[in-house]
Design a protein around this motif. Structure first.
Motif, mmCIF file in Angstrom:
data_model
loop_
_atom_site.group_PDB
_atom_site.id
_atom_site.type_symbol
_atom_site.label_atom_id
_atom_site.label_comp_id
_atom_site.label_asym_id
_atom_site.label_seq_id
_atom_site.Cartn_x
_atom_site.Cartn_y
_atom_site.Cartn_z
ATOM 1 N N GLY A 104 27.748 29.261 -90.608
ATOM 2 C CA GLY A 104 28.437 27.980 -90.553
ATOM 3 C C GLY A 104 29.500 27.837 -89.491
ATOM 4 N N TYR A 105 29.532 28.724 -88.519
ATOM 5 C CA TYR A 105 30.555 28.669 -87.477
ATOM 6 C C TYR A 105 30.055 27.907 -86.249
ATOM 7 C CZ TYR A 105 33.666 31.936 -89.850
ATOM 8 O OH TYR A 105 34.525 32.517 -90.749
ATOM 9 N N THR A 106 30.946 27.106 -85.658
ATOM 10 C CA THR A 106 30.686 26.526 -84.343
ATOM 11 C C THR A 106 31.067 27.578 -83.322
ATOM 12 O OG1 THR A 106 31.172 24.289 -85.114
ATOM 13 C CG2 THR A 106 31.280 24.677 -82.735
ATOM 14 N N THR A 107 30.168 27.892 -82.410
ATOM 15 C CA THR A 107 30.381 29.009 -81.502
ATOM 16 C C THR A 107 30.477 28.560 -80.055
ATOM 17 O OG1 THR A 107 28.002 29.387 -81.297
ATOM 18 C CG2 THR A 107 29.142 30.566 -83.064
ATOM 19 N N ALA A 108 31.321 29.231 -79.311
ATOM 20 C CA ALA A 108 31.460 28.923 -77.886
ATOM 21 C C ALA A 108 31.683 30.208 -77.113
ATOM 22 C CB ALA A 108 32.638 27.975 -77.656
ATOM 23 N N THR A 109 31.111 30.286 -75.925
ATOM 24 C CA THR A 109 31.383 31.378 -74.997
ATOM 25 C C THR A 109 31.934 30.778 -73.720
ATOM 26 O OG1 THR A 109 30.466 33.215 -73.702
ATOM 27 C CG2 THR A 109 28.961 31.406 -74.250
ATOM 28 N N MET A 110 33.015 31.346 -73.216
ATOM 29 C CA MET A 110 33.672 30.810 -72.028
ATOM 30 C C MET A 110 34.017 31.949 -71.080
ATOM 31 S SD MET A 110 36.040 27.855 -73.726
ATOM 32 C CE MET A 110 35.266 26.648 -74.825
ATOM 33 N N GLY A 111 33.267 32.004 -69.985
ATOM 34 C CA GLY A 111 33.477 33.067 -69.019
ATOM 35 C C GLY A 111 32.173 33.759 -68.682
ATOM 36 N N LYS A 112 32.217 35.064 -68.568
ATOM 37 C CA LYS A 112 31.079 35.855 -68.108
ATOM 38 C C LYS A 112 30.100 36.139 -69.245
ATOM 39 C CE LYS A 112 30.201 40.482 -66.241
ATOM 40 N NZ LYS A 112 30.775 41.596 -65.468
ATOM 41 N N THR A 121 20.818 29.695 -75.796
ATOM 42 C CA THR A 121 19.607 30.095 -76.518
ATOM 43 C C THR A 121 19.818 31.352 -77.353
ATOM 44 O OG1 THR A 121 18.753 31.471 -74.707
ATOM 45 C CG2 THR A 121 18.195 29.120 -74.671
ATOM 46 N N GLN A 122 21.028 31.926 -77.294
ATOM 47 C CA GLN A 122 21.284 33.182 -77.996
ATOM 48 C C GLN A 122 22.560 33.121 -78.849
ATOM 49 O OE1 GLN A 122 20.294 35.478 -74.222
ATOM 50 N NE2 GLN A 122 19.523 36.912 -75.748
ATOM 51 N N GLY A 123 22.760 31.957 -79.465
ATOM 52 C CA GLY A 123 23.785 31.905 -80.493
ATOM 53 C C GLY A 123 25.041 31.131 -80.183
ATOM 54 N N PHE A 124 25.061 30.368 -79.087
ATOM 55 C CA PHE A 124 26.291 29.662 -78.750
ATOM 56 C C PHE A 124 26.040 28.162 -78.594
ATOM 57 C CE2 PHE A 124 27.072 34.048 -77.783
ATOM 58 C CZ PHE A 124 28.336 34.233 -78.313
ATOM 59 N N ASN A 125 26.850 27.389 -79.285
ATOM 60 C CA ASN A 125 26.746 25.930 -79.194
ATOM 61 C C ASN A 125 27.270 25.414 -77.863
ATOM 62 O OD1 ASN A 125 27.766 26.441 -82.393
ATOM 63 N ND2 ASN A 125 25.908 25.244 -82.116
ATOM 64 N N ILE A 126 28.249 26.117 -77.323
ATOM 65 C CA ILE A 126 28.895 25.685 -76.078
ATOM 66 C C ILE A 126 28.941 26.863 -75.118
ATOM 67 C CG2 ILE A 126 31.067 24.887 -75.043
ATOM 68 C CD1 ILE A 126 31.646 23.518 -77.769
ATOM 69 N N ASN A 127 28.600 26.604 -73.870
ATOM 70 C CA ASN A 127 28.698 27.612 -72.815
ATOM 71 C C ASN A 127 29.455 27.021 -71.638
ATOM 72 O OD1 ASN A 127 28.275 29.703 -70.903
ATOM 73 N ND2 ASN A 127 26.432 28.660 -70.166
ATOM 74 N N ILE A 128 30.538 27.659 -71.277
ATOM 75 C CA ILE A 128 31.293 27.242 -70.096
ATOM 76 C C ILE A 128 31.420 28.438 -69.164
ATOM 77 C CG2 ILE A 128 33.539 26.446 -69.246
ATOM 78 C CD1 ILE A 128 33.795 24.819 -71.811
ATOM 79 N N GLY A 129 30.670 28.397 -68.084
ATOM 80 C CA GLY A 129 30.789 29.410 -67.039
ATOM 81 C C GLY A 129 29.874 30.603 -67.162
ATOM 82 N N GLY A 130 29.059 30.666 -68.216
ATOM 83 C CA GLY A 130 28.250 31.852 -68.426
ATOM 84 C C GLY A 130 26.845 31.742 -67.854
ATOM 85 N N THR A 131 26.472 32.679 -66.967
ATOM 86 C CA THR A 131 25.138 32.750 -66.374
ATOM 87 C C THR A 131 24.732 34.224 -66.312
ATOM 88 O OG1 THR A 131 25.944 33.009 -64.096
ATOM 89 C CG2 THR A 131 25.694 30.750 -64.927
ATOM 90 N N THR A 132 23.731 34.535 -65.511
ATOM 91 C CA THR A 132 23.352 35.937 -65.307
ATOM 92 C C THR A 132 24.341 36.665 -64.395
ATOM 93 O OG1 THR A 132 21.920 35.244 -63.491
ATOM 94 C CG2 THR A 132 20.882 35.558 -65.643
ATOM 95 N N ALA A 133 25.207 35.922 -63.737
ATOM 96 C CA ALA A 133 26.126 36.521 -62.754
ATOM 97 C C ALA A 133 27.088 37.508 -63.397
ATOM 98 C CB ALA A 133 26.906 35.422 -62.040
ATOM 99 N N GLY A 134 27.336 38.602 -62.693
ATOM 100 C CA GLY A 134 28.253 39.622 -63.189
ATOM 101 C C GLY A 134 29.674 39.460 -62.696
ATOM 102 N N HIS A 135 29.877 38.565 -61.748
ATOM 103 C CA HIS A 135 31.227 38.299 -61.246
ATOM 104 C C HIS A 135 31.235 36.932 -60.578
ATOM 105 C CE1 HIS A 135 30.011 39.017 -57.050
ATOM 106 N NE2 HIS A 135 29.307 40.037 -57.526
#
Length: 434
Positions: A104-112, A121-135
């Motif tokens: 029941g949690y709203t999830t967000a990842t921000m950064g790398k 597609t892997q558990g986050f409702n919101i993505n800001i800045g996250g890609t395959t990039a390592g830096h």
């Protein structure tokens, strides 16, 4: 809220004893938290460590051992053909984000992100800045990041992510939320704000153990964490928000010395895997303290799951720290193990403090149990044993002095590998030249 700083070393913070880099907000947070001084990343560099932390599974289970190819460094110096590396976390694995969404949690990842093309597609409702990039391509806008709109020219990336994080918390203050905050900082490229860089040039004063640009990035990171913690307090969320802070691996030794630890990022000596680690949850953790009990980033998944009253284990490789945190129950002595059937080239042969000048890591495995730490290297069947209580710098190999301890730990390490079907490279590299 889970803050994962990129490439931040064990000794790079004020509360961990750093004499140069200033981190007043984290120093204060440490006094309000349980601080683990013997905390370890599950791997010595970015992608494998993040895959472990976010699945609760050690490297042999998901196959991510390094960033990019496992054939790093010149072929003629690699005696073995390393295990092929997996670069993308398969969607069949349950991430911490997915597990919390199910609760029941709203999830967000921000950064790398660094584990796939899109964390949505892997558990986050919101993505800001996250890609395959390592830096990041730049810490100053324009960022050239397809998952992050550019801000005003010159806007600083860590500041921007913090603003986005505060907005997310504010918007979700009345609902259960999980904020995964994997800052890009303090990973290269080393780009700090000019005023802070100037400040640290004066503080470093030519001492090559420290770096002015890196110090500027550390202090800025600390200031932004301070803003978020202040926001939690103003929103009256601080008492019931579980806050975890750590790094994905040790600091890069060529940038910032990890003294008194040996080596740095990419190495399985202490400097590459020991990290700062603290947990705060005022409503449930009544007593703050500092402990030397060894713990791992693998423990984060089961700890969070128990905190949300979900006992789902799914054969996780870590243990929940919650009984220790909230009820002071003892964490039974256990072995912590690492497996790296790959090569990772040298960065700076003088500062890497590796076994040789060509590689930070050659194929092998490591086990720590109690005060003892054993390294095994597959190329030359090398064994090293260290007593970390008396030799935190891993200077004195005592394997010949304590053969029974070597036998005991080696047997346990081999059994650990067998149980997890961990691949041990044996094929000789035809291009190898002695």
């Amino acid at each position: 809220m889970f803050i994962l700083v990129d490439d931040l070393g064990w000794s790079d913070l004020g509360f961990m004893g750093n004499p140069v880099y200033q981190t007043p907000n984290l120093d204060l947070l440490s006094k309000e938290s349980v601080v683990f001084t013997n905390a370890y990343a599950p791997a010595a560099n970015c992608a494998p460590s993040r895959a472990c932390i976010l699945t609760g599974l050690n490297t042999p289970k998901h196959g991510i051992y390094t960033v990019g190819s496992s054939e790093r460094g010149k072929s003629k110096f690699r005696k073995l053909v390393p295990t092929k590396n997996t670069t993308i976390l398969k969607e069949s694995f349950t991430t911490l984000g997915e597990a919390l969404q199910e609760n029941g949690y709203t999830t967000a990842t921000m950064g790398k992100w660094h584990l796939s093309e899109n964390p949505i597609t892997q558990g986050f409702n919101i993505n800001i800045g996250g890609t395959t990039a390592g830096h990041p391509k730049s810490y100053f806008s324009p960022y050239k990041n397809k998952a992050l709109k550019d801000g005003p020219k010159g806007e600083y990336l860590t500041d921007r992510i913090t603003t986005e994080a505060i907005n997310f918390i504010t918007k979700n203050k009345k609902n259960p939320f999980f904020l995964y905050l994997p800052y890009y900082t303090v990973h290269t490229p080393l780009q700090g704000k000019e005023k802070l860089v100037k400040k640290y040039k004066a503080k470093v004063n030519g001492d090559d153990r420290f770096n002015a640009k890196y110090g500027a990035m550390v202090e800025n990171m600390d200031a932004n964490i301070g803003k978020i913690l202040k926001s939690l307090k103003e929103l009256k969320l601080d008492e019931n928000t579980l806050v975890i802070f750590t790094s994905d691996n040790g600091g890069l030794a060529s940038v910032s010395s990890q003294f008194p630890l040996r080596a740095g990022k990419g190495s399985y000596y202490e400097g590459g895997i020991r990290v700062p680690f603290l947990i705060k949850w005022p409503k449930e953790i009544k007593k703050t303290k500092t402990t030397e009990i060894p713990v791992s980033g693998l423990d984060i998944f089961p700890t969070v799951m128990e905190a949300v009253n979900n006992q789902k284990k799914d054969s996780l490789d870590g243990v929940s720290l919650l009984p220790f945190l909230t009820k002071n129950k003892e964490i039974k002595e256990r072995a912590l193990s690492w497996h790296f059937p790959i090569y990772l080239q040298a960065v700076n042969k003088d500062k890497d403090q590796a076994r040789d000048s060509l590689f930070r890591t050659r194929p092998g495995s490591v086990i720590r149990k109690g005060k003892w730490k054993l390294h095994e290297y597959f190329e030359d069947k090398g064994i090293e044993l260290y007593n970390l209580d008396s030799d935190i710098q891993e200077k004195n190999d005592v394997s010949k002095k304590y053969p029974e301890k070597v036998k005991e730990l080696y047997k346990e390490l081999k059994a650990w590998r067998t149980k997890r079907n961990a691949p041990v490279p044996k094929e000789l590299n035809k291009n190898y030249k002695e």
